[in-house]
Design a protein around this motif. Structure first.
Motif, PDB file in Angstrom:
ATOM      1  N   VAL A 128       0.695  -1.216   0.143  1.00 22.68           N
ATOM      2  CA  VAL A 128       0.072  -0.054   0.076  1.00 22.68           C
ATOM      3  C   VAL A 128       0.966   1.394  -0.102  1.00 22.68           C
ATOM      4  CG1 VAL A 128      -1.866   1.373   1.207  1.00 22.68           C
ATOM      5  CG2 VAL A 128      -1.945  -0.973   0.990  1.00 22.68           C
ATOM      6  N   PRO A 129       1.758   1.428   1.055  1.00 21.44           N
ATOM      7  CA  PRO A 129       2.525   2.763   0.961  1.00 21.44           C
ATOM      8  C   PRO A 129       3.390   2.747  -0.290  1.00 21.44           C
ATOM      9  CG  PRO A 129       3.309   1.040   2.405  1.00 21.44           C
ATOM     10  CD  PRO A 129       2.071   0.632   2.177  1.00 21.44           C
ATOM     11  N   MET A 130       3.783   1.789  -0.678  1.00 18.96           N
ATOM     12  CA  MET A 130       4.721   1.978  -2.334  1.00 18.96           C
ATOM     13  C   MET A 130       4.007   2.011  -3.627  1.00 18.96           C
ATOM     14  SD  MET A 130       7.972   1.750  -1.344  1.00 18.96           S
ATOM     15  CE  MET A 130       8.710   1.173  -2.914  1.00 18.96           C
ATOM     16  N   ASN A 131       2.532   1.364  -3.397  1.00 17.61           N
ATOM     17  CA  ASN A 131       2.301   1.137  -4.714  1.00 17.61           C
ATOM     18  C   ASN A 131       0.877   2.286  -4.857  1.00 17.61           C
ATOM     19  OD1 ASN A 131       1.942  -0.320  -6.983  1.00 17.61           O
ATOM     20  ND2 ASN A 131      -0.066  -1.045  -6.723  1.00 17.61           N
ATOM     21  N   LEU A 132       0.158   2.482  -3.863  1.00 16.50           N
ATOM     22  CA  LEU A 132      -0.831   3.519  -3.930  1.00 16.50           C
ATOM     23  C   LEU A 132      -0.525   5.175  -4.548  1.00 16.50           C
ATOM     24  CD1 LEU A 132      -3.879   3.909  -3.285  1.00 16.50           C
ATOM     25  CD2 LEU A 132      -3.196   4.732  -0.979  1.00 16.50           C
ATOM     26  N   PRO A 133       0.682   5.736  -3.840  1.00 18.72           N
ATOM     27  CA  PRO A 133       1.035   6.885  -4.559  1.00 18.72           C
ATOM     28  C   PRO A 133       1.190   6.841  -6.037  1.00 18.72           C
ATOM     29  CG  PRO A 133       2.148   6.591  -2.292  1.00 18.72           C
ATOM     30  CD  PRO A 133       1.720   5.344  -2.937  1.00 18.72           C
ATOM     31  N   ILE A 134       2.097   5.971  -6.271  1.00 22.57           N
ATOM     32  CA  ILE A 134       2.390   5.578  -7.852  1.00 22.57           C
ATOM     33  C   ILE A 134       1.137   5.413  -8.570  1.00 22.57           C
ATOM     34  CG2 ILE A 134       3.711   4.332  -9.576  1.00 22.57           C
ATOM     35  CD1 ILE A 134       5.302   3.393  -7.422  1.00 22.57           C
ATOM     36  N   THR A 135       0.288   4.467  -8.214  1.00 23.08           N
ATOM     37  CA  THR A 135      -1.109   4.370  -8.910  1.00 23.08           C
ATOM     38  C   THR A 135      -2.045   5.404  -9.043  1.00 23.08           C
ATOM     39  OG1 THR A 135      -0.969   1.946  -8.295  1.00 23.08           O
ATOM     40  CG2 THR A 135      -3.195   2.790  -9.026  1.00 23.08           C
ATOM     41  N   SER A 147       2.019  15.948 -19.152  1.00 22.57           N
ATOM     42  CA  SER A 147       2.927  15.599 -20.065  1.00 22.57           C
ATOM     43  C   SER A 147       3.521  14.210 -20.372  1.00 22.57           C
ATOM     44  CB  SER A 147       4.046  16.467 -19.764  1.00 22.57           C
ATOM     45  OG  SER A 147       4.960  16.006 -18.655  1.00 22.57           O
ATOM     46  N   MET A 148       3.727  13.822 -21.522  1.00 20.07           N
ATOM     47  CA  MET A 148       4.046  12.370 -21.735  1.00 20.07           C
ATOM     48  C   MET A 148       5.441  11.722 -20.999  1.00 20.07           C
ATOM     49  SD  MET A 148       3.233   9.759 -23.298  1.00 20.07           S
ATOM     50  CE  MET A 148       1.850  10.601 -24.365  1.00 20.07           C
ATOM     51  N   ARG A 149       6.225  12.836 -20.718  1.00 23.58           N
ATOM     52  CA  ARG A 149       7.319  12.586 -19.829  1.00 23.58           C
ATOM     53  C   ARG A 149       6.988  12.104 -18.271  1.00 23.58           C
ATOM     54  NH1 ARG A 149      12.171  16.872 -19.377  1.00 23.58           N
ATOM     55  NH2 ARG A 149      12.037  16.496 -21.670  1.00 23.58           N
ATOM     56  N   VAL A 150       5.963  12.928 -17.897  1.00 23.64           N
ATOM     57  CA  VAL A 150       5.573  12.408 -16.401  1.00 23.64           C
ATOM     58  C   VAL A 150       4.907  11.236 -16.577  1.00 23.64           C
ATOM     59  CG1 VAL A 150       3.947  13.383 -14.701  1.00 23.64           C
ATOM     60  CG2 VAL A 150       5.377  15.058 -15.940  1.00 23.64           C
ATOM     61  N   THR A 151       3.980  11.018 -17.684  1.00 23.36           N
ATOM     62  CA  THR A 151       3.312   9.857 -17.539  1.00 23.36           C
ATOM     63  C   THR A 151       3.996   8.374 -17.975  1.00 23.36           C
ATOM     64  OG1 THR A 151       1.301  10.713 -18.818  1.00 23.36           O
ATOM     65  CG2 THR A 151       1.611   8.492 -19.206  1.00 23.36           C
ATOM     66  N   TRP A 156       7.228   3.662 -15.657  1.00 27.24           N
ATOM     67  CA  TRP A 156       8.361   2.825 -15.258  1.00 27.24           C
ATOM     68  C   TRP A 156       8.296   2.715 -13.764  1.00 27.24           C
ATOM     69  CZ3 TRP A 156      12.300   5.092 -12.207  1.00 27.24           C
ATOM     70  CH2 TRP A 156      13.436   4.184 -12.174  1.00 27.24           C
ATOM     71  N   ALA A 157       8.172   3.822 -13.080  1.00 25.14           N
ATOM     72  CA  ALA A 157       8.222   3.610 -11.629  1.00 25.14           C
ATOM     73  C   ALA A 157       7.155   2.581 -11.161  1.00 25.14           C
ATOM     74  CB  ALA A 157       7.813   4.745 -10.970  1.00 25.14           C
ATOM     75  N   ASN A 158       5.976   2.493 -11.533  1.00 21.97           N
ATOM     76  CA  ASN A 158       5.025   1.508 -11.367  1.00 21.97           C
ATOM     77  C   ASN A 158       5.467   0.077 -11.753  1.00 21.97           C
ATOM     78  OD1 ASN A 158       2.216   0.486 -10.515  1.00 21.97           O
ATOM     79  ND2 ASN A 158       2.067   0.247 -12.624  1.00 21.97           N
ATOM     80  N   VAL A 163       7.877  -5.205 -10.367  1.00 20.89           N
ATOM     81  CA  VAL A 163       8.793  -6.377 -10.733  1.00 20.89           C
ATOM     82  C   VAL A 163       9.412  -6.757  -9.405  1.00 20.89           C
ATOM     83  CG1 VAL A 163      10.729  -4.838 -11.364  1.00 20.89           C
ATOM     84  CG2 VAL A 163      10.284  -7.351 -12.372  1.00 20.89           C
ATOM     85  N   VAL A 164       9.771  -5.641  -8.730  1.00 19.74           N
ATOM     86  CA  VAL A 164      10.301  -5.834  -7.300  1.00 19.74           C
ATOM     87  C   VAL A 164       9.463  -6.472  -6.189  1.00 19.74           C
ATOM     88  CG1 VAL A 164      11.226  -4.845  -5.291  1.00 19.74           C
ATOM     89  CG2 VAL A 164      11.908  -3.985  -7.534  1.00 19.74           C
ATOM     90  N   ASN A 165       8.206  -6.376  -6.566  1.00 26.92           N
ATOM     91  CA  ASN A 165       7.147  -7.137  -5.374  1.00 26.92           C
ATOM     92  C   ASN A 165       6.885  -8.310  -5.987  1.00 26.92           C
ATOM     93  OD1 ASN A 165       3.792  -7.595  -5.401  1.00 26.92           O
ATOM     94  ND2 ASN A 165       4.906  -6.942  -3.310  1.00 26.92           N
TER      95      ASN A 165
END
Length: 273
Positions: A128-135, A147-151, A156-158, A163-165
């Motif tokens: 939850v603390p790792m995934n929720l902010p990214i999602t 912007s496409m760069r932010v998207t 990539w972060a998600n 893959v780590v999880n």
């Protein structure tokens, strides 16, 4: 005097009866103790054939309080489980609930197939603390036309976190790093492509914005599903180790591996029970 004494006796008796009735009423209003499932090493405390049982299990898996477990806590829990295995029953002075808590403590920190301590950011307690902010960032970025760069950065972060999880919580003891890296590359490529396609779709058909976050949400879960399938391809193809109710290994099962991945996708990405 006799009449006065008799009246006092009656009043006293009434007081005693009223007090007894009050105590009985209070006791009857107390909730009955919850029946605890007898402990079974490697078993499930909650009935997994019911939605409530499965919900309770996932709530325990993502319990963030287990982040603060120390090595001493884990060692004590492992010792308690080893004592149960040696005796074939709960140790003296230890309840079934204590044993379930010990098993949860070990499972929250130690990777079952390898017996190694799991990398903290990849544990389910950090989901939850790792995934929720990214999602949330991905959905907002798509719905607010960031912007496409932010998207792409958020995608990539998600996928990197996913893959780590998936690696840390994998069902098998080993993993081939070559295929894992390939799966990671495919997952990132697929998720970024889906995100760009969703953005392009919203730009081409502005009327879809009436659906609110539904379109970006579908893009996010599609990317997440792709990631799970790619990074756990070995389980889909070669299966996972299975054991009987007593923990005795029975070999590898392709059906069990495929079921595990399917349930991961439907519960984690699609929120199905």
């Amino acid at each position: 005097a006799a009449a006065a004494t008799g009246a006092a006796g009656v009043a006293s008796a009434r007081t005693v009866c009223d007090s007894a009735a009050l105590v009985a009423k209070q006791n009857s209003s107390k909730p009955e103790s919850v029946k605890v499932t007898p402990f079974s090493l490697g078993g499930e405390q909650h009935d997994q054939s019911t939605f409530v049982g499965r919900l309770t299990k996932i709530q325990e898996l993502i319990d963030m309080r287990t982040i603060f477990l120390t090595d001493a806590d884990v060692a004590a829990a492992q010792a308690r489980l080893n004592e149960f295995k040696r005796l074939g029953r709960c140790p003296d002075g230890v309840s079934d609930q204590d044993m379930w808590e010990a098993q949860r403590t070990v499972n929250a920190v130690v990777h079952g197939p390898t017996g190694e301590k799991m990398f903290l950011p990849g544990r389910m307690s950090m989901f939850v603390p790792m995934n929720l902010p990214i999602t949330a960032g991905m959905v907002l970025a798509a719905s607010q036309q960031a912007s496409m760069r932010v998207t792409l950065l958020l995608q990539w972060a998600n996928q990197t976190y996913n893959v780590v999880n998936n690696y840390v919580c994998r069902a098998g003891p080993e993993v081939a790093y070559g295929p894992l890296a390939q799966s990671y590359g495919l997952a990132v490529t697929a998720s970024c492509s889906i995100a760009m396609a969703a953005g392009s779709l919203l730009s081409t058909y502005p009327g879809l914005r009436v659906l609110g976050p539904l379109v970006p949400y579908l893009a996010v879960i599609s990317a997440g599903t792709t990631n799970v399938c790619f990074t756990r391809m070995d389980e889909i193809k070669n299966g996972i180790e299975v054991s009987d109710a007593d923990g005795n290994p029975l070999g590898r099962s392709v059906a069990a591996g495929q079921t595990a991945v399917f349930r991961t996708v439907t519960t984690r990405s699609m929120f199905l029970p």
